[in-house]
Design an enzyme around this catalytic site. Structure first.
Site, PDB file in Angstrom:
ATOM      1  N   ASP A 114      10.762  -6.530  -4.893  1.00 55.75           N
ATOM      2  CA  ASP A 114       9.363  -6.513  -5.310  1.00 55.75           C
ATOM      3  C   ASP A 114       8.755  -5.225  -4.756  1.00 55.75           C
ATOM      4  O   ASP A 114       9.295  -4.636  -3.811  1.00 55.75           O
ATOM      5  CB  ASP A 114       8.648  -7.745  -4.747  1.00 55.75           C
ATOM      6  CG  ASP A 114       7.186  -7.801  -5.148  1.00 55.75           C
ATOM      7  OD1 ASP A 114       6.874  -7.378  -6.266  1.00 55.75           O
ATOM      8  OD2 ASP A 114       6.373  -8.245  -4.334  1.00 55.75           O
ATOM      9  N   LYS A 115       7.660  -4.750  -5.322  1.00 52.36           N
ATOM     10  CA  LYS A 115       7.075  -3.493  -4.835  1.00 52.36           C
ATOM     11  C   LYS A 115       6.002  -3.735  -3.782  1.00 52.36           C
ATOM     12  O   LYS A 115       6.184  -3.438  -2.604  1.00 52.36           O
ATOM     13  CB  LYS A 115       6.502  -2.674  -5.999  1.00 52.36           C
ATOM     14  CG  LYS A 115       5.953  -1.315  -5.561  1.00 52.36           C
ATOM     15  CD  LYS A 115       5.401  -0.528  -6.729  1.00 52.36           C
ATOM     16  CE  LYS A 115       4.046  -1.027  -7.164  1.00 52.36           C
ATOM     17  NZ  LYS A 115       2.966  -0.764  -6.188  1.00 52.36           N
ATOM     18  N   THR A 116       4.884  -4.303  -4.207  1.00 49.26           N
ATOM     19  CA  THR A 116       3.747  -4.451  -3.306  1.00 49.26           C
ATOM     20  C   THR A 116       4.057  -5.464  -2.215  1.00 49.26           C
ATOM     21  O   THR A 116       4.412  -6.603  -2.497  1.00 49.26           O
ATOM     22  CB  THR A 116       2.500  -4.899  -4.089  1.00 49.26           C
ATOM     23  OG1 THR A 116       2.292  -4.000  -5.178  1.00 49.26           O
ATOM     24  CG2 THR A 116       1.278  -4.907  -3.192  1.00 49.26           C
TER      25      THR A 116
ATOM     26  N   PHE B  19      -9.956 -13.367 -11.266  1.00 47.11           N
ATOM     27  CA  PHE B  19      -8.845 -12.539 -11.739  1.00 47.11           C
ATOM     28  C   PHE B  19      -7.648 -13.410 -12.089  1.00 47.11           C
ATOM     29  O   PHE B  19      -7.312 -14.345 -11.376  1.00 47.11           O
ATOM     30  CB  PHE B  19      -8.433 -11.529 -10.662  1.00 47.11           C
ATOM     31  CG  PHE B  19      -7.202 -10.745 -11.033  1.00 47.11           C
ATOM     32  CD1 PHE B  19      -7.305  -9.626 -11.841  1.00 47.11           C
ATOM     33  CD2 PHE B  19      -5.948 -11.146 -10.581  1.00 47.11           C
ATOM     34  CE1 PHE B  19      -6.167  -8.903 -12.193  1.00 47.11           C
ATOM     35  CE2 PHE B  19      -4.814 -10.434 -10.935  1.00 47.11           C
ATOM     36  CZ  PHE B  19      -4.930  -9.306 -11.737  1.00 47.11           C
TER      37      PHE B  19
ATOM     38  N   ARG C  11      -2.805   3.365  -7.199  1.00 47.55           N
ATOM     39  CA  ARG C  11      -3.229   2.136  -7.868  1.00 47.55           C
ATOM     40  C   ARG C  11      -4.599   2.402  -8.475  1.00 47.55           C
ATOM     41  O   ARG C  11      -5.539   2.771  -7.764  1.00 47.55           O
ATOM     42  CB  ARG C  11      -3.307   1.011  -6.828  1.00 47.55           C
ATOM     43  CG  ARG C  11      -3.703  -0.343  -7.390  1.00 47.55           C
ATOM     44  CD  ARG C  11      -2.537  -1.016  -8.062  1.00 47.55           C
ATOM     45  NE  ARG C  11      -2.879  -2.357  -8.494  1.00 47.55           N
ATOM     46  CZ  ARG C  11      -2.696  -3.444  -7.746  1.00 47.55           C
ATOM     47  NH1 ARG C  11      -2.196  -3.333  -6.536  1.00 47.55           N
ATOM     48  NH2 ARG C  11      -2.993  -4.624  -8.215  1.00 47.55           N
TER      49      ARG C  11
ATOM     50  N   ASP D  26       8.078 -10.716  -1.071  1.00 49.86           N
ATOM     51  CA  ASP D  26       7.174 -11.184  -0.023  1.00 49.86           C
ATOM     52  C   ASP D  26       6.797 -12.645  -0.209  1.00 49.86           C
ATOM     53  O   ASP D  26       5.938 -13.165   0.487  1.00 49.86           O
ATOM     54  CB  ASP D  26       5.918 -10.308   0.036  1.00 49.86           C
ATOM     55  CG  ASP D  26       5.158 -10.300  -1.286  1.00 49.86           C
ATOM     56  OD1 ASP D  26       5.624 -10.949  -2.241  1.00 49.86           O
ATOM     57  OD2 ASP D  26       4.115  -9.646  -1.368  1.00 49.86           O
ATOM     58  N   GLY D  27       7.444 -13.317  -1.160  1.00 50.45           N
ATOM     59  CA  GLY D  27       7.214 -14.745  -1.323  1.00 50.45           C
ATOM     60  C   GLY D  27       6.021 -15.097  -2.176  1.00 50.45           C
ATOM     61  O   GLY D  27       5.802 -16.263  -2.447  1.00 50.45           O
TER      62      GLY D  27
ATOM     63  N   ASN E 256       4.979 -14.041  -5.575  1.00 47.62           N
ATOM     64  CA  ASN E 256       5.326 -14.432  -6.948  1.00 47.62           C
ATOM     65  C   ASN E 256       6.828 -14.354  -7.173  1.00 47.62           C
ATOM     66  O   ASN E 256       7.284 -14.261  -8.305  1.00 47.62           O
ATOM     67  CB  ASN E 256       4.619 -13.509  -7.951  1.00 47.62           C
ATOM     68  CG  ASN E 256       3.119 -13.654  -7.888  1.00 47.62           C
ATOM     69  OD1 ASN E 256       2.603 -14.756  -7.922  1.00 47.62           O
ATOM     70  ND2 ASN E 256       2.425 -12.549  -7.774  1.00 47.62           N
ATOM     71  N   ASP E 257       7.588 -14.380  -6.100  1.00 46.92           N
ATOM     72  CA  ASP E 257       9.022 -14.139  -6.204  1.00 46.92           C
ATOM     73  C   ASP E 257       9.867 -15.374  -5.936  1.00 46.92           C
ATOM     74  O   ASP E 257      11.084 -15.272  -5.840  1.00 46.92           O
ATOM     75  CB  ASP E 257       9.430 -13.034  -5.221  1.00 46.92           C
ATOM     76  CG  ASP E 257       8.552 -11.808  -5.334  1.00 46.92           C
ATOM     77  OD1 ASP E 257       8.372 -11.335  -6.461  1.00 46.92           O
ATOM     78  OD2 ASP E 257       8.024 -11.342  -4.313  1.00 46.92           O
TER      79      ASP E 257
END
Length: 1314
Positions: free
Chosen positions: A496-498, A642, A698, A975-976, A978-979
């Protein structure tokens, strides 16, 4: 034999559960057969209960043996067969249970209070005593009885209408949003009716008491075999080792049972449901009930003090602020708003997550309108809730293809075959020699325990045990030890990136406001210098920040933007009553206190700011404020939160000193471009966006709209999101930078050096993702990146977009999509491609407005407006591809696009980039289309794809599965947030989150950097090599002992009890225990991945060659002994006296071989540290070598008597035995180092695996195919979305997206996105 045969057409025996879903299973009906049951138990009796033990291990075989197949409608039991990806089959035998109105009556009498019971008894009994069954669409069926069974904690009921078993679902399938607002509370009898079917609102965890767990553990095949071995050894008077193994077994069983019981209790504690809830009844009155009594359809009241939710519910009034860290891994509070009441909008749990309160989450704060209560409609209870799904994923994890374990079972079967051969040989030879029958049976069976050592399974876990301990010291926790070995085979890492590659927090870089002339201004880095205008007000108000315990809490991006302005957020508790609007508790934003007194100075002195904005008078006139007004404090009246599907949020605000309501919206620039008036967008909008995105920033766009002066508070609350978020005025960009974590580049470079493929899967913009990929090393400076886009083409792209929620597709067979390949050469210099058209003899280059040529199904289309590409470093062409399943079509299209004389297109490109290994980048929308419509091309793109942007959680999971299908061994690091899905299905999921969401991942690191990936891979490689070494050693030890014993059996001798004891405890157990203490290699990762298959050339060659050497030395020693003049042959006289010269020789040479093989198989670099770093094992080698040398040369009398050693009378033969030991050491070292490692492994197996043609890995063969496709991919000059859908940019579409939107694309145009 079965009565259902006459009507089997109408009464099926076999059906499907959850058809066309990921958890689809087959179900078969069975009922008891007296004949089969009697025959089965007769066989069990004749086999002394052994058959029943086998049928206990495979319960479906017991079902076959005692039941006959019948129709599902008449079945007493069902067999549920789960076929996971065609690789793993699991069987569940379940009993059919019949629920009747008597169950309802019993619970009714138990639960109801006397007043309610009196009221119910007045009703008609037949109306009350009915069960309520729900399958879908909120249609409850009333019935007096229903047949159900439970499988994997879910309830399946027989549906007479569809003639099959269906899952009992909650109220979240195919139900319009308006339904929830129309419902009122349930009467008591309806609550009880539903509770009977749905069960109590409890997440059930299978609990067994200690005695049951103990009994089941003892019946484990491993312990049954050990019990058999112990009984046999006691019969053989082999007391010492039998007692030791028995004690070890008791200890192992006890520890295992206690650990299982502890795990059960811990899991039960996490789901234990206590407390009460306020439930609204059908009269609108609230009453307090236990949370376990809640059923789908109830309306619950959320207390203002907060609570922990024990069900899934839809918010229908009021706002809630929740902590969802248990499910998402993010500690950021989430604001929930009421679900819109729309008849034409079907509720979707993913799309409407911002309106759904999930089980297990905590309500921190509620906000309500006036005296109206915060109410929620219950849709799911118990095991079908979000938390129930999480617990079920823990209880029933997807099976992972553990190659090493599968091969080990096959190898044990091979050893068992050898044992059977030895058993038969011994049986025959001893019968021919007239040996005592009892001795024949015991010695023959003993061979089985020698060849298949009972301690093998325990020894296999040693490497994982030590690796798990070492990981724990590095603050990496593993809840699935089996995954450690698998991690040693990782050859592909997804990140994941962020929050994983980059820091969690964002730093404010600056802002790019729009001027009054509709042009971008010069970027401003000091945000606090912005004048008081709509751009600043948008930054100040458009967020979801709340105050908890005196601290501002919210999304890091929201916090960073708000803090940069210097404004203050005021807690609603401190707001004066005069500013509460009378009906709403708002969030108040206060301008800096210094801003009031110093505003005049700011307006006159800060010339730069005034130059870059509209005049203050113009600004004040716009918002309806007089020029003398100085107070710009704002209140947030309404918030549209959002969502990643819509990629934006918006708020309705009001300046406290004014009566006008304004809308401020922020979101992805691609999305806001569609929501804003075209005339409000600067001409260089796309170019400016591209410039910042390519630098890795961003970018957040801000927009504004003033509502009508006639708008009041009540009307604002009734506005739909569609009415608010359209025809907006673009204001500018907010630029934030997301820095890489300190060790990201170092880790990525280490993985690249080891040829471990690295892939980025992110929800961010694709240009930002490419930039970060270049910065961290996923894309090297010399690599070319090809961005893949997809569009529907021609009339076949029949797209219908409804105003509300649906996006319909023409599913006809002639549907086509076109793929665009856009080349970004990165840091390389290149010549631009020149395309010449013979149509009108015009030069066709990026300056040409538009050129369209269509031949057959081939589209050639180009535009130059608003391209998101770097004109100086990119080269492009475009191809249209019909939907195809063959790679031939790719070559054909390439030929058409580049070389077709009829099109008249010629080019003189610099094709040097094709000689480099280019990589692909795509967004979630394109990935979904490629996956659905281009399966062959998908495999090629997957083989080279390294950047996947705008990916939804479901798409991340699907991508990992597709990579596994290409034979990659995949690690996923996230990072947990959305993964979870990807972490769960990966071979090795590594979570950098400490929340409960990490429970879905085998590995969890407290150190939130990707250095954990390197550590896990290193420890995995060390554990895998250790497991390989131990398995080979245990197999070799068994076969060495087998050869020794077979030779001794030929003269009716054997090793003595004490000799067996020393070998098994003093040598084998000690070596096996310390084998795994060698730590993982602390140097760089090497390119070659350790072997993961025991059934391959290298390990098989190693064992066979070593056994050949073992056999040669044992036979040589045996022959040499018989040639000695002092030798006397053994004459068996007493079973207790087995000592002889042959026994001495075999014991000594085999003991040397045990030590030598342990040394040879204890490999160090490049996967483990050198052998001498493991000082306990080295000490064991030295001590045991001294003991054996002592026993060979000159044992004392009591030692010789203890071991029953008959020492040769001459020292010369004893020294010869030492020489044989030394020679054996040299031969085994030569075999392992040169023949096995160098010739077989490096020169044969590695070369074969790295060869594209002979490799068994699918991705290697695909690389070979790619290299043979000439001039592919066809490069696109400029990518613009198909003009067929340009007309929809004016009116945004509100659909359920499972991926964030990429640049210049429309929502909901492709399968999987509606």
């Amino acid at each position: 034999m079965t009565p259902h045969n006459d009507s089997k057409d109408s009464k099926p025996c076999i059906g499907l559960l959850n058809p066309d879903q990921e958890d689809q299973m087959k179900v078969c009906g069975y009922r008891r057969s007296l004949m089969r049951t009697g025959f089965c138990w007769a066989c069990i009796f004749l086999t002394g209960g052994l058959l029943r033990l086998v049928l206990h291990w495979w319960r479906h075989l017991y079902l076959y043996a005692t039941c006959s197949q019948c129709s599902l409608e008449e079945a007493e039991q069902v067999l549920v067969t789960e076929d996971y990806q065609g690789k793993h089959k699991m069987y569940h035998v379940k009993q059919i249970q019949v629920l009747t109105s008597s169950n309802l009556k019993t619970l009714l009498e138990k639960e109801q209070q006397s007043i309610e019971r009196t009221h119910i008894e007045c009703d008609h009994v037949e109306n009350v005593l009915q069960l309520s069954v729900h399958f879908t669409s909120a249609q409850f069926k009333k019935c007096s009885s229903i047949r159900i069974f439970r499988c994997k904690q879910l309830v399946y009921a027989w549906n007479n209408n569809t003639n099959r078993f269906q899952r009992i679902n909650g109220l979240d399938l195919n139900i319009p949003c308006s339904y929830y607002h129309q419902q009122r509370g349930l009467p008591v009898h309806e609550q009880i009716s539903r509770r009977i079917v749905f069960g109590d609102n409890e997440i059930t965890v299978p609990l067994r008491d200690f005695k049951t767990l103990l009994f089941l553990e003892v019946l484990n095949p491993f312990y049954v075999f050990q019990l058999f071995s112990v009984i046999l050894w006691f019969t053989y008077d082999y007391y010492y080792y039998a007692c030791v193994i028995l004690l070890m077994s008791v200890f192992g069983i006890t520890v295992s049972v206690l650990q299982t019981k502890k795990n059960q209790d811990v899991l039960q504690k996490t789901v234990y449901n206590t407390g009460n809830a306020w439930v609204v009844d059908h009269k609108g009155l609230s009453k307090e009930l236990p949370t376990r009594a809640i059923v789908p359809g109830d309306i619950i009241e959320i207390p203002s003090s907060g609570c922990t939710l024990h069900c899934d519910a839809i918010l229908i009034s009021g706002n809630c602020i929740l902590d969802e860290s248990m499910l998402t891994g993010e500690s950021v509070p989430v604001t929930k708003t009421p679900l819109p009441s729309k008849r034409d909008m079907i509720f979707d749990k993913t799309e409407h997550a911002r309106h759904t309160l999930f089980c297990g989450t905590k309500v921190i704060q509620t906000r309500y309108i006036g005296s109206k209560k915060v109410l929620a409609f219950v849709i799911n209870t118990g095991n079908i809730t979000a938390k129930g799904e999480l617990i079920r994923s823990i209880l029933y994890p997807p099976p992972v293809d553990y190659k090493f374990e599968q091969d080990s079972y096959k190898f044990i079967q091979f050893l068992a075959i050898i044992a059977c051969v030895g058993f038969i040989y011994t049986l025959v030879t001893k019968i021919l020699r007239g040996t005592d029958p009892v001795k024949i049976a015991v010695e023959s069976l003993d061979l089985i325990t020698i060849v298949v050592p009972p301690a093998l399974p325990a020894a296999m876990t040693v490497g994982r045990f030590y690796a798990q301990k070492r990981l724990k010291t590095s603050e990496i926790f593993c809840i699935s030890p089996r995954s450690i070995n698998v991690a040693g085979s990782i050859n592909c890492c997804c990140f994941d990136k962020t929050g994983t590659l980059t820091e969690d927090g964002l730093d404010m870089w600056g802002v790019v406001p729009k001027s009054s002339t509709n042009q971008f201004q010069i970027p401003l880095k000091s945000v606090d210098r912005l004048p008081f205008d709509h751009f600043l007000f948008g930054m100040v108000t458009c967020h979801s920040i709340t105050i908890l315990n005196g601290r501002m809490m919210g999304d890091p991006l929201d916090l960073k933007m708000f803090e940069s302005t210097g404004w203050e957020l005021e807690d609603s508790n401190n707001i004066p009553d005069t500013e509460k609007y009378g009906i709403l508790y708002p969030t108040i934003l206060r301008q800096p206190r210094g801003g009031l007194s110093g505003m005049a100075e700011t307006e006159s002195g800060s010339k730069n700011e005034i130059k870059r904005q509209s005049s203050v008078d113009d600004l004040l006139a716009t918002v309806g404020i007089s020029p003398s007004q100085k107070n710009f404090d704002h209140g947030i009246v309404r918030e549209f939160p959002f969502t990643s599907a819509l990629q934006r949020m918006s708020v309705v605000t009001r300046c406290l000193s004014d009566q006008v309501f304004n809308v401020y919206c922020k979101g992805s620039p691609e999305m806001l471009k569609k929501l804003c008036k075209p005339q409000s967008l600067p001409d260089n909008y796309s170019q400016q966006l591209s410039e910042f995105a390519k630098k890795g920033y961003r970018i957040i766009a801000i927009a504004f709209k003033a509502l009508s002066h006639k708008m009041n508070y009540t009307k604002v609350q009734r506005l739909s999101r569609e009415e608010v978020e359209n025809n907006m005025e673009f204001l500018g960009f907010v630029i934030l930078e997301n820095r890489l974590k300190p060790d990201t580049t170092k880790v990525i470079n280490a993985l690249n050096a080891a040829k471990i493929r690295t892939i980025m899967i992110t929800g961010d913009n694709i240009l930002t993702a490419i930039s970060v990929a270049r910065d961290c090393g996923i894309v090297s400076p010399s690599q070319s990146v090809i961005t893949v886009h997809a569009d529907p083409i021609g009339d076949s792209a029949n797209i219908q977009t409804n105003t509300g929620t649906e996006c319909n597709f023409d599913n006809s067979s002639d549907k086509h999509y076109k793929l665009h390949y856009t080349l970004d050469l990165g840091s390389k210099t290149s010549r631009a491609y020149l395309f010449k058209s013979c149509f009108n003899s015009n030069l066709f280059d990026p300056e040409t407005p538009e050129f369209t040529a269509q031949v057959g199904k081939t589209i050639f289309h180009m535009e130059s407006t608003n391209s998101l590409v770097n004109e100086s470093t990119s080269s492009y062409a475009e191809s249209g591809l019909p939907t195809s399943d063959s790679l031939a079509s790719v070559k054909t299209i390439d030929t058409w696009t580049h070389n077709d004389a009829e099109l008249g297109i010629k080019h003189t490109p610099d094709e040097s980039w094709r000689r480099q290994e280019c990589i692909f980048a795509m967004d979630g929308k394109t990935w979904q289309i490629v996956k659905d419509y281009f399966p062959e091309e998908m495999e090629i793109l997957l083989t080279r794809g390294s950047i996947y942007a705008r990916m939804s959680p479901d798409q991340k999971q699907a991508l990992v599965i597709e990579l596994q299908n290409l034979d990659y061994c995949v690690a996923m690091c996230g990072d947990g947030a959305n993964d979870c899905g990807a972490l769960k299905v990966a071979h090795a999921g590594i979570s950098l989150s400490e929340t409960e969401a990490s429970i879905a991942s085998p590995f969890t690191s407290r150190n939130p950097t990707i250095s954990a990936v390197l550590k896990v891979i290193k420890e995995g490689r060390a554990a895998l090599v250790t497991s390989f070494g131990i398995f080979k050693y245990m197999a070799a030890y068994s076969l060495v002992q087998f050869i020794s014993v077979m030779i001794l059996y030929s003269i009716d001798s054997n090793l003595t009890d004490k000799q067996y004891l020393y070998v098994d405890l003093g040598l084998i157990s000690i070596f096996a225990f310390f084998f795994g203490k060698t730590e993982s290699f602390d140097g760089m990762l090497v390119e070659q991945v350790p072997l993961s298959s025991l059934i391959s050339s290298t390990p098989l060659a190693s064992l066979l060659l070593h056994l050949t050497v073992v056999t040669a030395f044992q036979v040589t020693c045996w022959v040499h002994l018989h040639q000695q003049p002092w030798f006397k042959a053994f004459e068996p006289a007493d079973e207790d006296h087995l000592g002889c010269f042959e026994n001495y020789t075999m014991f000594c040479i085999s003991s040397f071989q045990y030590i030598i093989l342990a040394f040879v198989f204890s490999k160090g670099a490049p996967y483990r540290k050198p052998l001498w770093s493991n000082w306990p094992l080295c000490l064991a080698f030295i001590v045991n070598l001294c003991i054996i040398v002592y026993l060979v040369l000159y044992p004392s009398d009591w030692v010789a008597s203890f071991f029953q050693l008959i020492v040769p009378p001459t020292m010369r033969f004893r020294y010869v035995m030492l020489a044989y030991g030394a020679a054996s050491f040299i031969c085994h070292i030569f075999v392992e180092s040169f023949l096995v490692e160098y010739l077989v492994f490096k020169k044969y197996q590695v070369k074969r695996e790295k060869n594209w043609v002979t490799s068994k890995q699918k991705y290697m063969r695909l690389e070979h195919d790619i290299s043979n496709i000439k001039n592919w991919p066809p490069i696109t000059e400029v990518y613009e979305p198909n003009n067929l859908i340009d007309c929809e940019t004016e009116q945004p579409t509100y659909v359920s997206l499972h991926a964030e939107q990429n640049h210049d694309t429309q929502l909901g145009k492709f399968p999987g996105f509606c």
